[in-house]
Design an enzyme around this catalytic site. Structure first.
Site, PDB file in Angstrom:
ATOM      1  N   ASP B  29      -0.642  10.118   8.840  1.00 33.05           N
ATOM      2  CA  ASP B  29      -0.302   8.841   8.217  1.00 33.05           C
ATOM      3  C   ASP B  29      -1.366   7.840   8.658  1.00 33.05           C
ATOM      4  O   ASP B  29      -1.343   7.359   9.785  1.00 33.05           O
ATOM      5  CB  ASP B  29       1.098   8.407   8.670  1.00 33.05           C
ATOM      6  CG  ASP B  29       1.469   7.017   8.180  1.00 33.05           C
ATOM      7  OD1 ASP B  29       0.694   6.421   7.403  1.00 33.05           O
ATOM      8  OD2 ASP B  29       2.552   6.524   8.573  1.00 33.05           O
ATOM      9  N   LYS B  94      -7.804  -0.609   5.876  1.00 37.45           N
ATOM     10  CA  LYS B  94      -7.239   0.149   4.754  1.00 37.45           C
ATOM     11  C   LYS B  94      -7.243  -0.697   3.475  1.00 37.45           C
ATOM     12  O   LYS B  94      -7.380  -0.184   2.381  1.00 37.45           O
ATOM     13  CB  LYS B  94      -5.818   0.572   5.106  1.00 37.45           C
ATOM     14  CG  LYS B  94      -5.178   1.532   4.125  1.00 37.45           C
ATOM     15  CD  LYS B  94      -3.856   2.004   4.685  1.00 37.45           C
ATOM     16  CE  LYS B  94      -3.123   2.919   3.719  1.00 37.45           C
ATOM     17  NZ  LYS B  94      -1.849   3.371   4.299  1.00 37.45           N
ATOM     18  N   GLU B 194       2.605   8.223   0.270  1.00 40.30           N
ATOM     19  CA  GLU B 194       3.449   7.925   1.428  1.00 40.30           C
ATOM     20  C   GLU B 194       4.951   8.014   1.131  1.00 40.30           C
ATOM     21  O   GLU B 194       5.684   8.682   1.861  1.00 40.30           O
ATOM     22  CB  GLU B 194       3.073   6.554   2.014  1.00 40.30           C
ATOM     23  CG  GLU B 194       1.764   6.640   2.787  1.00 40.30           C
ATOM     24  CD  GLU B 194       1.010   5.327   2.907  1.00 40.30           C
ATOM     25  OE1 GLU B 194       1.570   4.282   2.546  1.00 40.30           O
ATOM     26  OE2 GLU B 194      -0.148   5.369   3.352  1.00 40.30           O
ATOM     27  N   ASP B 216       9.146   1.557   0.635  1.00 41.12           N
ATOM     28  CA  ASP B 216       8.171   1.736   1.706  1.00 41.12           C
ATOM     29  C   ASP B 216       7.311   0.479   1.870  1.00 41.12           C
ATOM     30  O   ASP B 216       6.355   0.260   1.126  1.00 41.12           O
ATOM     31  CB  ASP B 216       7.298   2.966   1.371  1.00 41.12           C
ATOM     32  CG  ASP B 216       6.240   3.246   2.431  1.00 41.12           C
ATOM     33  OD1 ASP B 216       6.176   2.503   3.427  1.00 41.12           O
ATOM     34  OD2 ASP B 216       5.464   4.210   2.259  1.00 41.12           O
TER      35      ASP B 216
END
Lengths: 200, 640
Positions: B29, B94, B194, B216
């Site tokens: 992750d 990211k 994810e 999420d």
């Protein structure tokens, strides 16, 4: 008139028509899932050759594209019609004349004028609501007609099983024109409904 | 970046790189704020989150560079530098993956470090002292740290991984993530979404959970996915999200509120804007976390690090309670719930059809988030999973499926964004619709519209908007090398396939030519395959130079063709256009000629774009002259 089994149907190896009932959709889905389990690249050995992987990926993509195209009964119907037209342009055309019942046409015409003038009075709005209700009622009626027409066609084809085994479907132009007419009207109504929703 | 495919020979075959597989498959992750790694652990083979020697599982996604621009620390050690050594501490990179400066325009003020575009303008680089570093390289450092943690915990070498990405990541962001993995020496078997990974972890040993929603909310991104989990099949029905909505934004909302409360003449205002921003964000995060446990908190900011100093003028204290914070967060929550609405619509469901709502991502610890989600779905949201760990566990479970230990489980994911192609007039023709099950493909047929037309352009886009310019440009392909033939003769079939990673592959096939040649290109964004390989082999700087050299050569060929065609056109149209128009066009031609000699990719690209824009009217006048095909053969190439 014979048409070659359209690509998405031969990929899935399925019977051509279904009624519009949801049970059949479940049946189609189960069939699709069982094929997916057979060809999904994720279930391959990690050390398999690139060629095998490519074959599975290709087959799996074809399955997904095919299922996507025919899972919805209306889209499935449109797909068959467009295939017939593509294969037999001289015998069959999707361009059918679409007409609302006269009273509704007049109604629509008046409404359009009122809306274009920028009128937003309660009277116009009430008129709009009743008009869309009437349209919706016709659309539902047409769906019933379509379901009947499709199941009749399916029965005919089922009787001629040997024909479907040979990779082509024997179809009657009249039957298809009837179905195309229903779909044409349904789509026309959908467009009007989308149009007037802007004003509601 | 235009990718050229020569139909005459298959010089652009994708390079299949096979690395020897070692050890169990890691589930990684790679988060905006925190990263984790999981894997099946001997002897039971049960999938677990791996910890370091101190039992620490989380590696903060932070990389610290020294003053010369070399990596000095990664993870917890680097995080400690945040706030003080601000300009050398890289976090939340990211958000920059697969993004150009243009993509980041709207949020640039939020990013506390200096950015610049790379040579091709497709991927930003972060400026640190004298050096610049790409987000892919920064991410690779975090991945290396995760890999090291795994090797240490498992006691064996391992080089295979599944890396998670937000479901709403587009092609460029996915490709950049894969590139980072390769740069870290990992064989990236899959990039997996994810929320889907979380669903795998949730449904793995759960008989028939039915229809579930995964909410999420991570550090920087938000995803919502609707899945149907039945008889070992995990089928994603729809997904939606926002790649720029996460815990960071909750911090920023508090930080922005605090910033305006600082008086203009306050000592804090003497800090550089970037220093102040970094300090505000660190404190905002602390306050946010505190408000998850308590109803009241205080935002405290001081100029110096020395807390004992009794100089009140150099610090501020602002009381803040949950009510206030929730007001600051309302707009963010609305955005998230709008996405939920769309996902439910796309799945053709009602919110009451959802049997369970799973909370994933650290930001779902915020009580306000949980309350709002429960309210929206009309049922208590399920927070029984560890929101930090579940994603990496799920990735490792997908590894179990791929390695044949999934006991017949199968995951079917979808493409998050529609894929289309630019048509005449800048519109988009959709080839693959969002939420189509992967892998998926579409075929289009193209032909030549004039005998002398020897090439045409394809512009591939990703997004839901009607106009090409509003969508994300994925790639520009030039198909060339067509032999002269009557108009409409050629039959070029182009196959667009989105693989299980959600990454696009394009192939073109000339159906008319006797032998079938198939060209496969895997467009990569931000970093090309060649560039990556060079980075792995030698110094990064060299690789980039090679890369731009190749691009430059290709572009020069195109430019020379345009120069020839434009010269011809001037002869043909000089009687028909105004003097000003012609003079303008000639001037652009001179610029172009100069650019051909200047050896700069960027200058050449600009000159080409300019002459193209300027020559459009002239080209229309002379639709059949050479320039129209040389300049704009991308118009009207599609066969209906």
């Amino acid at each position: 008139m014979k048409i070659e089994t359209p690509k998405h149907f031969s990929v899935l190896g399925c019977a051509p028509f279904w009624s519009l009932s949801l049970d059949d959709e479940k049946h189609l889905k189960a069939h699709f899932l069982s094929l997916t389990r057979k060809y999904h690249p994720d279930l391959l050995d990690l050390d398999c050759s690139d060629k095998t992987r490519e074959e599975y990926e290709s087959k799996s993509s074809e399955l997904n594209s095919a299922y996507l195209k025919i899972k919805d009964p209306f889209e499935r119907c449109d797909y068959i019609l467009s295939e017939v037209e593509r294969q037999n342009p001289e015998n069959f055309s999707l361009k059918t004349k679409v007409e609302l019942p006269l009273e509704l046409s007049m109604n629509y015409f008046e409404l359009q004028e009122a809306l274009e003038d920028g009128s937003n009075s309660p009277a116009v709005r009430a008129e709009l609501a009743s008009f869309s209700e009437k349209l919706q009622a016709i659309a539902n009626e047409e769906s019933m007609k379509l379901a009947k027409a499709l199941s009749r066609l399916q029965t005919k084809l089922d009787i001629q099983t040997s024909a479907s085994e040979s990779g082509s479907w024997p179809l009657k132009v009249d039957d298809l024109t009837h179905i195309a007419g229903i779909r044409g009207l349904q789509k026309y109504i959908d467009r009007i409904l989308i149009d007037i929703r802007k004003f509601q | 970046m235009p990718i050229q495919i020569d139909l005459g020979n298959s010089s652009y075959k994708a390079k299949a790189q096979k690395i020897e597989r070692k050890g169990p498959i890691l589930g990684i992750d790679l988060g905006t704020t925190n990263s984790l790694v999981s894997a099946p652990v001997a002897p039971s083979g049960k999938v677990e989150v791996l910890a370091d020697v101190h039992g620490q599982k989380i590696i903060p996604s932070v990389v610290c560079l020294d003053s010369t621009g070399k990596i000095s620390s990664v993870g917890e050690d680097a995080k400690k530098q945040k706030g003080s050594n601000h300009s050398n501490v890289l976090f939340s990179v990211k958000r920059l993956m697969g993004r150009s400066l243009k993509d980041l325009e709207s949020e640039r003020h939020e990013i506390p470090y200096e950015l610049e575009d790379d040579e091709l303008g497709s991927q930003v680089r972060i400026r640190v002292s004298e050096r610049s570093i790409s987000p892919v390289e920064v991410s690779a450092e975090i991945l290396k740290a995760l890999k090291a943690q795994a090797v240490q915990a498992l006691g064996e070498d391992c080089n295979q991984a599944i890396i998670t990405v937000p479901a709403y990541f587009d092609d460029a962001q996915r490709s950049a993530t894969k590139a980072a993995g390769r740069l870290a020496g990992l064989n990236v078997l899959r990039v997996i979404n994810e929320p889907t990974a979380a669903a795998l972890a949730y449904g793995w040993s759960n008989e028939n959970p039915g229809t579930v929603a995964i909410f999420d909310l991570g550090g920087g991104t938000f995803d919502v996915s609707i899945l149907k989990i039945e008889s070992n099949t995990f089928e994603v029905l729809s997904t939606s999200g926002d790649t720029h909505l996460g815990g960071d934004d909750f911090d920023r909302a508090i930080s922005a509120w605090a910033e305006v409360k600082i008086p203009q003449d306050h000592a804090l205002r003497k800090l550089s804007p970037q220093q102040l921003k970094a300090k505000l964000l660190v404190e905002a995060e602390r306050v946010k976390i505190e408000l998850s446990d308590k109803t009241h908190s205080t935002f405290i900011l001081s100029v110096g690090e020395d807390e004992s100093r009794e100089d009140n003028s150099a610090s501020i204290e602002l009381p803040i309670d949950r009510d206030l914070a929730e007001k600051l967060w309302l707009a963010l929550m609305t955005r998230a719930l709008d996405c939920c609405m769309r996902a439910i619509d796309d799945a053709k469901l009602e919110s009451s059809d959802i049997q369970d709502v799973l909370l994933v991502g650290g930001s779902t610890r915020i009580p306000y988030v949980k309350a709002k989600v429960s309210e929206f779905f009309g049922k208590e949201a399920n927070d029984s999973l560890n929101p930090d760990e579940v994603v990496s566990l799920g990735a490792a479970l997908q590894g179990e499926i791929l390695s044949g230990r999934g006991e017949d489980r199968l995951l079917m994911d979808v493409v998050p964004l529609s894929l289309g192609i630019e048509t005449v007039g800048g519109a988009v023709s959709k080839l693959i619709h969002r939420n189509s099950t992967l892998p998926v493909e579409a075929r289009e047929m193209y032909t030549n519209h004039a005998p002398e037309q020897n090439a045409f352009d394809l512009h591939i886009l990703q997004g839901e908007r009607e106009l090409a310019k509003d969508n994300r440009s994925l790639a520009k392909f030039k198909l060339r090398g067509l032999t002269p033939a009557p108009a409409g003769y050629h039959r070029i079939e182009v196959l667009f396939r989105i693989d299980a990673n959600g990454i696009l592959n394009v192939r073109a096939k000339d159906l008319r030519s006797g032998k079938e040649h198939e060209i496969e290109v895997r467009p990569s964004f931000g970093i090309s395959d060649d560039e990556l390989m060079n980075m792995l082999e030698s110094a990064y700087e060299n690789a980039e130079e090679d890369m731009s050299q190749r691009q430059l050569v290709d572009l020069k060929v195109e430019a020379e063709g345009v120069v020839r065609a434009a010269t011809l056109t001037i002869e043909n149209v000089k009687e028909k256009v105004s003097y000003e128009e012609l003079a303008e066009f000639k001037a652009r031609l001179i610029d172009l000629k100069n650019a051909v000699n200047a050896n700069s990719w960027k200058q050449l690209r600009e000159a080409l774009d300019e002459i193209e824009a300027c020559g459009k009217d002239i080209a229309e006048l002379q639709m059949n002259t050479a320039i129209s095909s040389a300049l704009k053969d991308k118009d009207a190439n599609k066969v209906e």
